[in-house]
Each structure stands twice: as C-alpha cells, then as structure tokens.
Scaffold this active site. Structure first.
Site, PDB file in Angstrom:
ATOM      1  N   GLU A 331      -0.173  18.005 -23.432  1.00 56.42           N
ATOM      2  CA  GLU A 331       0.067  17.069 -22.335  1.00 56.42           C
ATOM      3  C   GLU A 331      -0.187  15.650 -22.813  1.00 56.42           C
ATOM      4  OE1 GLU A 331      -0.973  19.170 -18.130  1.00 56.42           O
ATOM      5  OE2 GLU A 331      -2.615  18.155 -19.136  1.00 56.42           O
ATOM      6  N   CYS A 332       0.738  14.747 -22.547  1.00 55.01           N
ATOM      7  CA  CYS A 332       0.576  13.329 -22.836  1.00 55.01           C
ATOM      8  C   CYS A 332       0.109  13.127 -24.277  1.00 55.01           C
ATOM      9  CB  CYS A 332      -0.368  12.676 -21.828  1.00 55.01           C
ATOM     10  SG  CYS A 332      -0.234  10.876 -21.773  1.00 55.01           S
ATOM     11  N   GLY A 333      -1.168  12.801 -24.516  1.00 56.85           N
ATOM     12  CA  GLY A 333      -1.636  12.628 -25.877  1.00 56.85           C
ATOM     13  C   GLY A 333      -1.434  13.868 -26.720  1.00 56.85           C
ATOM     14  N   MET A 336       2.107  13.922 -27.778  1.00 53.74           N
ATOM     15  CA  MET A 336       2.328  12.976 -28.869  1.00 53.74           C
ATOM     16  C   MET A 336       1.970  13.603 -30.219  1.00 53.74           C
ATOM     17  SD  MET A 336       0.702   9.685 -26.891  1.00 53.74           S
ATOM     18  CE  MET A 336       0.820   8.494 -28.237  1.00 53.74           C
ATOM     19  N   THR A 432       4.731  18.021 -22.562  1.00 60.32           N
ATOM     20  CA  THR A 432       5.243  17.068 -21.574  1.00 60.32           C
ATOM     21  C   THR A 432       4.413  15.801 -21.634  1.00 60.32           C
ATOM     22  OG1 THR A 432       3.754  17.750 -19.774  1.00 60.32           O
ATOM     23  CG2 THR A 432       5.823  18.964 -20.001  1.00 60.32           C
TER      24      THR A 432
END
Length: 443
Positions: A331-333, A336, A432
């Site tokens: 998720e998010c980080g 990435m 995501t």
C-alpha cells in the site's frame, strides 16, 4: 479526581487543522492518566500518526474511527471496544469539526458524524491567536451550526497574555458557552513535522519527556474535573465485525520507520479472526519470515530511506523469493517499493524490488489526498474479485512510469466519481497507492 461509574467519551475538535488539537489532546490524556484514570484515545478520519501519540500518552493502543470508510456497525463496535475497561475515551477530530465529504449522509467522514450518531459532546479547541471578540463569533457559529452536534465546552488555545484571555472570556460570557481552560502560547508544545504531517511518534526524540511536559501544561491550564464531567456515557455495543478478511493465517507485516502506516483496527480484526501477525523490519535488512503465507507492506516513508532499502539485499532477495510462492501486497509506500525504482527528493534513482513494473518519484512532488472507493478486478489480499473496498490516498510522490501490469482496481473518489483503473498485479504480487480501511458491502 473521582472516577466515573462507566466509560465516558468526548471529542476534541477545532475549527481547522493546525489549531493545536494533537498537542492538547495528548497533554489532556497524559494529565488524566496521571490522576489515575484509565484513558483511551481514538482519531476520527484517516490518520496513522496521531494515534501513536495517543498511545504514548495513554499507554494503550490508539484507534481510528471513520464514518465514511467504516459502516456504522463497525464504527459502533470499534467505539465500544476501544472504551472497554477505560474510564474515559478521548477522540481527536481530523481537520475541522464539520469537515468531510459534505454530503450530509451521516457518512461523510467528519468528527461531527461521530458526535451526532453516538451523542458524543465536543470539547472545542479555540485558537485565539490574533483575535479576541472574533473568537466568540467563531465559537458561536460552530456551536449553532448543527443542532445535532453539541459543543459542550471550550478551551482557549494560544492565549498571548492574561489581558488577552480576559478579553476573549468577556466576549464569550453572554453566549452561554462554558470555558474549561486557557492554554498560554508556548513554543515548547510544538511537535516536529514533515511532508505527511507530524514526525512519527517512534521517531520523536525524547518522546516520553515531551508527552510528560504536555501533560503538566494541560494539568495547569485546564479544569480536568470539568472536562471529565462533560464526557458522555457510552451505550453498550457489540463486538466489531472484521473490517477486512485476514489475507492469510500467518501474515508477515513490514514494521519500522519506513513502513509504519498500518491501521490498528485491521490488526485487531485479523487477530480476532484467528490470524497471526509476524512483524519484520526491511530497514534492518530482514526478509519476510519464511513461515508466513502472505506478506503485507504498509505505507510509510520509504522515500526517506530509499538508498538504504535498495542496498538491503537480504530484504530485497527475500521479498522476491517470497513472492514466487505466496501473495505480497503493498500500500502506498509499500507499493512504491514493489516497483522498479524510486527517485528520492534529491533526484537520485534507487532500484526497488521490481516485482511490479511501475516507477515512482518523490522529487516530482504533487499532493494526492482524499477518500477512495475501489472495486477489485482480481482476487488479492484485499479480498475477492468483484469486492468493494473503501480507503484513502495521501501522498506526495508520483508515478513516473506506469509499467504494463494489469490494473488491480477500478477506482473512484469519495463522491463516487470514476478515477479509472489503478494499482497493479503480476502473479502473486499486488499493490495500490491507496490505503484500505474497510470492505464495503454491496447489495
């Protein structure tokens, strides 16, 4: 101080962000705990950082209560569970008291939703810096804006002098609004900040001493007995339903300063369903534990640690090996880190896990903020294909290369406006940019 007969609760709110709610809330919690009360904390709306300060002040885990992302039975269950065994539950508002999606549905994500639905009184933090009589007009507007939301008391914050306090109190006196304290302007109360808000509690230097100092300030500035008397008893509620089904029986969860954004209600719900959460630290070059059957990479601040993560071979190689046989979700980080590369604030590119084809940059900053609704295109750790999930996005990094992975979700904003396909999936790996809060039931 007398102890209440049962758990009571109130909401600490303000007219806007930046009014001093978090420092005042943490200090109030600490001051009440120092009097021998069992204090618990919660945060309205999506927020990972403030609940950790609540935990530091109360000695008990914090929690989020989100009227948009969580169905009413889940909110009620979590509210009751957080108050269990407590004398008082203090809920800190996000943004301003009435700020949310503004739909008037009772599910707009505002603290006012919680106050209205559960009969919770509001302790209003009134930042009076740069004003005197006008502060009374702001307080009166908030108190009368919604008859279903009761502003039970006021705390004057950022008071410049005894004369300033007297002026504000005189303006408030005819309005019938109870003032339960005045906090002098004090730069020592400030908490350090970075691009996503406050620096995490786990990274705060001398956190215990700072919380103790806030507690001493609030004990001197506030009428603690009057505040406790404002709190309303909580009605009994049933146990909270699971927000999301556990994605596995033994779940490896990245947990360190780079991967700290993991909601407490998800962890509690998964444990209640019989799952085991096994933490590991990518920053310490730890791989996902071999005995786990799924890996979860939460959000956090990988952009601040990109070089170190890229050089941690045991973590990267272990993550790739894990993903060959078991699901991995970011998720998010975490999303990435699953990509091909991450450009840091100085413009340096660092190779990431390469389990998905996108690349991201923190050098090219653009704020993305808001609630999200997602329909899952495939089975993944968030749920089965066709399922719906509510959550939120909050990041400054951007996708600089989309890659050619299949999209994971069809995404919409909080109002339901389509944002198109998003996220990525490849084999057993998914990710995501938005953070999931709870599954959404659909007829």
């Amino acid at each position: 101080m007398s102890r209440p007969a049962s758990a009571r609760a109130l909401i600490v709110a303000a007219a806007r962000s930046g009014a001093g709610k978090t420092s005042l809330t943490a200090g109030l919690m600490q001051a009440l705990a120092a009097r021998g009360l069992a204090v618990r904390g919660a945060k309205s709306g999506p927020d990972y950082i403030d609940p950790a300060f609540h935990a530091a002040a109360t000695g008990a885990p914090g929690l989020n209560l989100d009227s948009f992302a969580m169905a009413p039975p889940l909110v009620a269950g979590l509210l009751g569970a957080q108050a269990a065994g407590a004398d008082v539950l203090i809920i800190e508002s996000a943004m301003g008291l009435f700020d949310g999606l503004g739909q008037g549905s009772g599910r707009d994500g505002s603290a006012a939703d919680l106050a209205r639905a559960h009969g919770l009184p509001v302790l209003l933090v009134l930042d009076v810096s740069g004003q005197s009589q006008t502060a009374a007009a702001v307080a009166l507007g908030l108190a009368r804006f919604d008859p279903g939301v009761r502003v039970a008391g006021l705390v004057l914050n950022q008071v410049a002098s005894p004369r300033h306090e007297a002026q504000v109190r005189a303006a408030l006196a005819p309005l019938g609004l109870l003032v339960v304290g005045a906090v002098p302007r004090n730069t020592a109360m400030s908490l350090p900040e970075r691009h996503l808000g406050l620096v995490q509690a786990r990274e705060h230097p001398a956190l215990a001493a700072h919380i103790a100092r806030l507690g001493a300030i609030m004990a001197a500035a506030l009428d603690l007995d009057a505040i406790l008397a404002l709190a309303a008893p909580l009605a009994g509620t049933s146990s909270p339903p699971a927000a999301l089904p556990p994605p596995g029986q033994r779940i490896a969860v990245a947990d360190d300063a780079a991967f700290a954004f993991f909601y407490a209600h998800l962890a509690a719900g998964w444990r209640a369903a019989g799952a085991e959460l096994v933490p590991f630290s990518p920053l310490a070059d730890e791989a996902p534990p071999a005995g786990c059957d799924v890996c979860w990479l939460p959000g956090g601040y990988p952009e601040l640690h990109a070089g170190r993560l890229a050089g941690n071979r045991r973590f990267m190689e272990g993550l790739r090996a894990f993903a060959g046989t078991r699901p991995v979700h970011g998720e998010c980080g975490g999303y990435m880190v699953l990509g091909e590369g991450l450009v840091d604030a100085e413009g340096r590119r660092h190779a990431m896990a390469g389990l998905l084809g996108h690349a991201t940059s923190f050098a090219d900053r653009r704020l993305t903020l808001g609630y999200r609704r997602a329909r899952l295109r495939a089975d993944c750790p968030l749920g089965p294909a066709g399922g719906h999930v509510r959550g939120h996005a909050f990041h400054y990094s951007t996708v600089t290369a989309g890659g050619d992975d299949a999209a994971l979700v069809d995404l919409a904003d909080g109002q339901g406006a389509a944002l198109g396909p998003a996220g990525g999936r490849r084999g057993l790996v998914s990710g995501t940019y938005f953070h999931a809060i709870a599954a959404e039931s659909r007829p």
